[in-house]
Design a protein around this motif. Sequence first.
Motif, PDB file in Angstrom:
ATOM      1  N   PRO A  28       0.798  -1.239   0.000  1.00 24.21           N
ATOM      2  CA  PRO A  28       0.000   0.000   0.000  1.00 24.21           C
ATOM      3  C   PRO A  28       0.820   1.274   0.000  1.00 24.21           C
ATOM      4  O   PRO A  28       0.439   2.259  -0.648  1.00 24.21           O
ATOM      5  CB  PRO A  28      -0.837  -0.110   1.281  1.00 24.21           C
ATOM      6  CG  PRO A  28      -0.783  -1.518   1.696  1.00 24.21           C
ATOM      7  CD  PRO A  28       0.409  -2.159   1.078  1.00 24.21           C
ATOM      8  N   LEU A  29       1.947   1.303   0.713  1.00 23.67           N
ATOM      9  CA  LEU A  29       2.743   2.535   0.759  1.00 23.67           C
ATOM     10  C   LEU A  29       3.422   2.816  -0.571  1.00 23.67           C
ATOM     11  O   LEU A  29       3.576   3.986  -0.963  1.00 23.67           O
ATOM     12  CB  LEU A  29       3.770   2.450   1.888  1.00 23.67           C
ATOM     13  CG  LEU A  29       3.181   2.363   3.301  1.00 23.67           C
ATOM     14  CD1 LEU A  29       4.291   2.255   4.340  1.00 23.67           C
ATOM     15  CD2 LEU A  29       2.288   3.565   3.600  1.00 23.67           C
ATOM     16  N   PHE A  30       3.837   1.781  -1.287  1.00 27.64           N
ATOM     17  CA  PHE A  30       4.400   1.958  -2.632  1.00 27.64           C
ATOM     18  C   PHE A  30       3.327   2.478  -3.582  1.00 27.64           C
ATOM     19  O   PHE A  30       3.562   3.405  -4.378  1.00 27.64           O
ATOM     20  CB  PHE A  30       4.964   0.630  -3.125  1.00 27.64           C
ATOM     21  CG  PHE A  30       5.627   0.685  -4.476  1.00 27.64           C
ATOM     22  CD1 PHE A  30       6.818   1.358  -4.665  1.00 27.64           C
ATOM     23  CD2 PHE A  30       5.065   0.033  -5.567  1.00 27.64           C
ATOM     24  CE1 PHE A  30       7.439   1.403  -5.908  1.00 27.64           C
ATOM     25  CE2 PHE A  30       5.670   0.072  -6.819  1.00 27.64           C
ATOM     26  CZ  PHE A  30       6.862   0.756  -6.983  1.00 27.64           C
ATOM     27  N   VAL A  31       2.148   1.911  -3.497  1.00 34.66           N
ATOM     28  CA  VAL A  31       1.031   2.341  -4.346  1.00 34.66           C
ATOM     29  C   VAL A  31       0.665   3.790  -4.051  1.00 34.66           C
ATOM     30  O   VAL A  31       0.500   4.612  -4.970  1.00 34.66           O
ATOM     31  CB  VAL A  31      -0.174   1.403  -4.138  1.00 34.66           C
ATOM     32  CG1 VAL A  31      -1.417   1.952  -4.835  1.00 34.66           C
ATOM     33  CG2 VAL A  31       0.143   0.002  -4.648  1.00 34.66           C
ATOM     34  N   GLN A  32       0.553   4.134  -2.767  1.00 36.55           N
ATOM     35  CA  GLN A  32       0.168   5.502  -2.409  1.00 36.55           C
ATOM     36  C   GLN A  32       1.213   6.525  -2.838  1.00 36.55           C
ATOM     37  O   GLN A  32       0.866   7.623  -3.314  1.00 36.55           O
ATOM     38  CB  GLN A  32      -0.071   5.582  -0.903  1.00 36.55           C
ATOM     39  CG  GLN A  32      -1.274   4.801  -0.421  1.00 36.55           C
ATOM     40  CD  GLN A  32      -1.260   4.554   1.077  1.00 36.55           C
ATOM     41  OE1 GLN A  32      -0.515   5.213   1.824  1.00 36.55           O
ATOM     42  NE2 GLN A  32      -2.070   3.615   1.538  1.00 36.55           N
ATOM     43  N   ALA A  33       2.490   6.190  -2.688  1.00 33.02           N
ATOM     44  CA  ALA A  33       3.549   7.121  -3.079  1.00 33.02           C
ATOM     45  C   ALA A  33       3.500   7.387  -4.578  1.00 33.02           C
ATOM     46  O   ALA A  33       3.633   8.540  -5.025  1.00 33.02           O
ATOM     47  CB  ALA A  33       4.917   6.567  -2.681  1.00 33.02           C
TER      48      ALA A  33
ATOM     49  N   GLY B 217      -6.304   2.598  -9.703  1.00 32.91           N
ATOM     50  CA  GLY B 217      -7.465   2.496  -8.832  1.00 32.91           C
ATOM     51  C   GLY B 217      -7.434   3.520  -7.716  1.00 32.91           C
ATOM     52  O   GLY B 217      -8.462   4.103  -7.356  1.00 32.91           O
ATOM     53  N   GLU B 218      -6.253   3.755  -7.151  1.00 37.33           N
ATOM     54  CA  GLU B 218      -6.096   4.770  -6.111  1.00 37.33           C
ATOM     55  C   GLU B 218      -6.465   6.153  -6.640  1.00 37.33           C
ATOM     56  O   GLU B 218      -6.990   7.006  -5.901  1.00 37.33           O
ATOM     57  CB  GLU B 218      -4.646   4.770  -5.612  1.00 37.33           C
ATOM     58  CG  GLU B 218      -4.346   5.702  -4.477  1.00 37.33           C
ATOM     59  CD  GLU B 218      -4.731   5.154  -3.106  1.00 37.33           C
ATOM     60  OE1 GLU B 218      -4.678   5.938  -2.143  1.00 37.33           O
ATOM     61  OE2 GLU B 218      -5.095   3.974  -3.013  1.00 37.33           O
ATOM     62  N   LEU B 219      -6.213   6.377  -7.932  1.00 40.76           N
ATOM     63  CA  LEU B 219      -6.491   7.672  -8.559  1.00 40.76           C
ATOM     64  C   LEU B 219      -7.891   7.747  -9.159  1.00 40.76           C
ATOM     65  O   LEU B 219      -8.309   8.816  -9.620  1.00 40.76           O
ATOM     66  CB  LEU B 219      -5.462   7.939  -9.667  1.00 40.76           C
ATOM     67  CG  LEU B 219      -4.018   8.126  -9.214  1.00 40.76           C
ATOM     68  CD1 LEU B 219      -3.081   8.076 -10.409  1.00 40.76           C
ATOM     69  CD2 LEU B 219      -3.853   9.435  -8.453  1.00 40.76           C
ATOM     70  N   GLY B 220      -8.592   6.621  -9.195  1.00 44.68           N
ATOM     71  CA  GLY B 220      -9.912   6.592  -9.807  1.00 44.68           C
ATOM     72  C   GLY B 220      -9.893   6.669 -11.317  1.00 44.68           C
ATOM     73  O   GLY B 220     -10.841   7.172 -11.940  1.00 44.68           O
ATOM     74  N   LEU B 221      -8.825   6.162 -11.930  1.00 44.38           N
ATOM     75  CA  LEU B 221      -8.701   6.213 -13.388  1.00 44.38           C
ATOM     76  C   LEU B 221      -9.382   5.011 -14.020  1.00 44.38           C
ATOM     77  O   LEU B 221      -9.086   3.866 -13.676  1.00 44.38           O
ATOM     78  CB  LEU B 221      -7.229   6.209 -13.801  1.00 44.38           C
ATOM     79  CG  LEU B 221      -6.364   7.381 -13.336  1.00 44.38           C
ATOM     80  CD1 LEU B 221      -4.923   7.156 -13.765  1.00 44.38           C
ATOM     81  CD2 LEU B 221      -6.894   8.697 -13.903  1.00 44.38           C
ATOM     82  N   ALA B 222     -10.253   5.265 -14.972  1.00 48.75           N
ATOM     83  CA  ALA B 222     -10.886   4.169 -15.704  1.00 48.75           C
ATOM     84  C   ALA B 222     -10.003   3.688 -16.842  1.00 48.75           C
ATOM     85  O   ALA B 222     -10.060   2.516 -17.238  1.00 48.75           O
ATOM     86  CB  ALA B 222     -12.242   4.621 -16.246  1.00 48.75           C
ATOM     87  N   GLU B 223      -9.185   4.577 -17.392  1.00 49.24           N
ATOM     88  CA  GLU B 223      -8.325   4.234 -18.520  1.00 49.24           C
ATOM     89  C   GLU B 223      -6.909   4.722 -18.253  1.00 49.24           C
ATOM     90  O   GLU B 223      -6.697   5.800 -17.693  1.00 49.24           O
ATOM     91  CB  GLU B 223      -8.855   4.851 -19.817  1.00 49.24           C
ATOM     92  CG  GLU B 223     -10.212   4.311 -20.245  1.00 49.24           C
ATOM     93  CD  GLU B 223     -10.653   4.899 -21.574  1.00 49.24           C
ATOM     94  OE1 GLU B 223     -10.069   5.923 -22.005  1.00 49.24           O
ATOM     95  OE2 GLU B 223     -11.583   4.349 -22.183  1.00 49.24           O
ATOM     96  N   TYR B 224      -5.958   3.925 -18.670  1.00 45.66           N
ATOM     97  CA  TYR B 224      -4.539   4.240 -18.533  1.00 45.66           C
ATOM     98  C   TYR B 224      -3.786   3.255 -19.413  1.00 45.66           C
ATOM     99  O   TYR B 224      -4.380   2.329 -19.992  1.00 45.66           O
ATOM    100  CB  TYR B 224      -4.084   4.110 -17.071  1.00 45.66           C
ATOM    101  CG  TYR B 224      -4.262   2.721 -16.515  1.00 45.66           C
ATOM    102  CD1 TYR B 224      -3.241   1.772 -16.587  1.00 45.66           C
ATOM    103  CD2 TYR B 224      -5.478   2.320 -15.941  1.00 45.66           C
ATOM    104  CE1 TYR B 224      -3.416   0.482 -16.102  1.00 45.66           C
ATOM    105  CE2 TYR B 224      -5.655   1.040 -15.459  1.00 45.66           C
ATOM    106  CZ  TYR B 224      -4.627   0.128 -15.542  1.00 45.66           C
ATOM    107  OH  TYR B 224      -4.801  -1.143 -15.078  1.00 45.66           O
ATOM    108  N   ASP B 225      -2.470   3.416 -19.536  1.00 46.57           N
ATOM    109  CA  ASP B 225      -1.667   2.527 -20.377  1.00 46.57           C
ATOM    110  C   ASP B 225      -0.418   2.078 -19.623  1.00 46.57           C
ATOM    111  O   ASP B 225       0.094   2.800 -18.760  1.00 46.57           O
ATOM    112  CB  ASP B 225      -1.233   3.241 -21.667  1.00 46.57           C
ATOM    113  CG  ASP B 225      -2.424   3.740 -22.470  1.00 46.57           C
ATOM    114  OD1 ASP B 225      -3.328   2.931 -22.727  1.00 46.57           O
ATOM    115  OD2 ASP B 225      -2.447   4.939 -22.805  1.00 46.57           O
TER     116      ASP B 225
END
Length: 335
Positions: free
Chosen positions: A142-147, A200-208
Amino acid sequence: MYDALLFLSFGGPEGLDEVRPFLENVVRGRGVPPERLDAVEEHYKHFDGVSPINARNRELIAALRERTDLPVYFGNRNWHPLVEDTVAEMTRDGIRNALVFATSAYGGYSACRQYDDDIARARAAVAGAPTLTKLRHFFDHPLFVQANADAIRAVMIDGARVVFTAHSVPTAADAAAGVPAEGGHRYSRQVAEAARLVAGELGLAEYDVVWQSRSGPPQVPWLEPDVVDHIEALHEKGVEAVVVSPIGFVSDHVEVVWDLDNEAAEKAAELGMGFARAATAGPDPRFADMVVELMAEHLAEVPPRALGEVPSAGCTVDGAPCAVDCCLPAKRPAR
């Protein structure tokens, strides 16, 4: 149980006279053509031969020393301080059992097994070397994802497409990296999972998810698309801005700075696209917190935290791989 932490990283030159021998260390035995080294050497000249990775690592080590009572040692795979020298120093200091934090979040040959090889080689070179236990992968911590998510938030452009990037590897190496993990492709699957979690943390529906910094001969297929080619493809689809997140990297180094801050940024400017590059996770204070948590987790002082659904790997002791056939190097094609 443990009386030290070894901080194990990739290494980087700190002067023009160090660039070529460093690069030769990196590619030794891989069949990389000299002209590729010539091109990369030119990149380093733009920065006076100094990679930012060692300075960033020293900053992180300083942060770790503020968070743990254990002595923290610094060793590299490809340049000074070399891990063999560091393990010799640890042995002289009377260290008997050390944890090892390797600065890669992922599985795969270069990202994981090669660090196991570094540990085994260093121990073989030093009589009476301490036991060295490498901590687990952390791509879904989680801390890696949040950073990483907050680094993107800090530079986000309205309407921009978020593009996650990591170092490309030969597709054969990526396939071998998953044995015996279900489905194979441990490295690329873990990178994709980290990107999914950050999105998902950012609420993005699309990304690459794209790749950068390939260095092998052109006849060998590597993971694609390349980040610069992908920016062109996005432009053709009418995308007006991109935010690039180097999720495959813990720290800035010349490949990150050159490939993204120069080549990718210049391509976006040429196409009239907005461009921003997110920071790597390493300088975020939560990254050092995560390392200390991984240490405590290994000691069963705290429960493990992992957000992902993709198989990870546990600790390795004295360079022994997680499984016999795990993360093998790709076989070079017959000429």
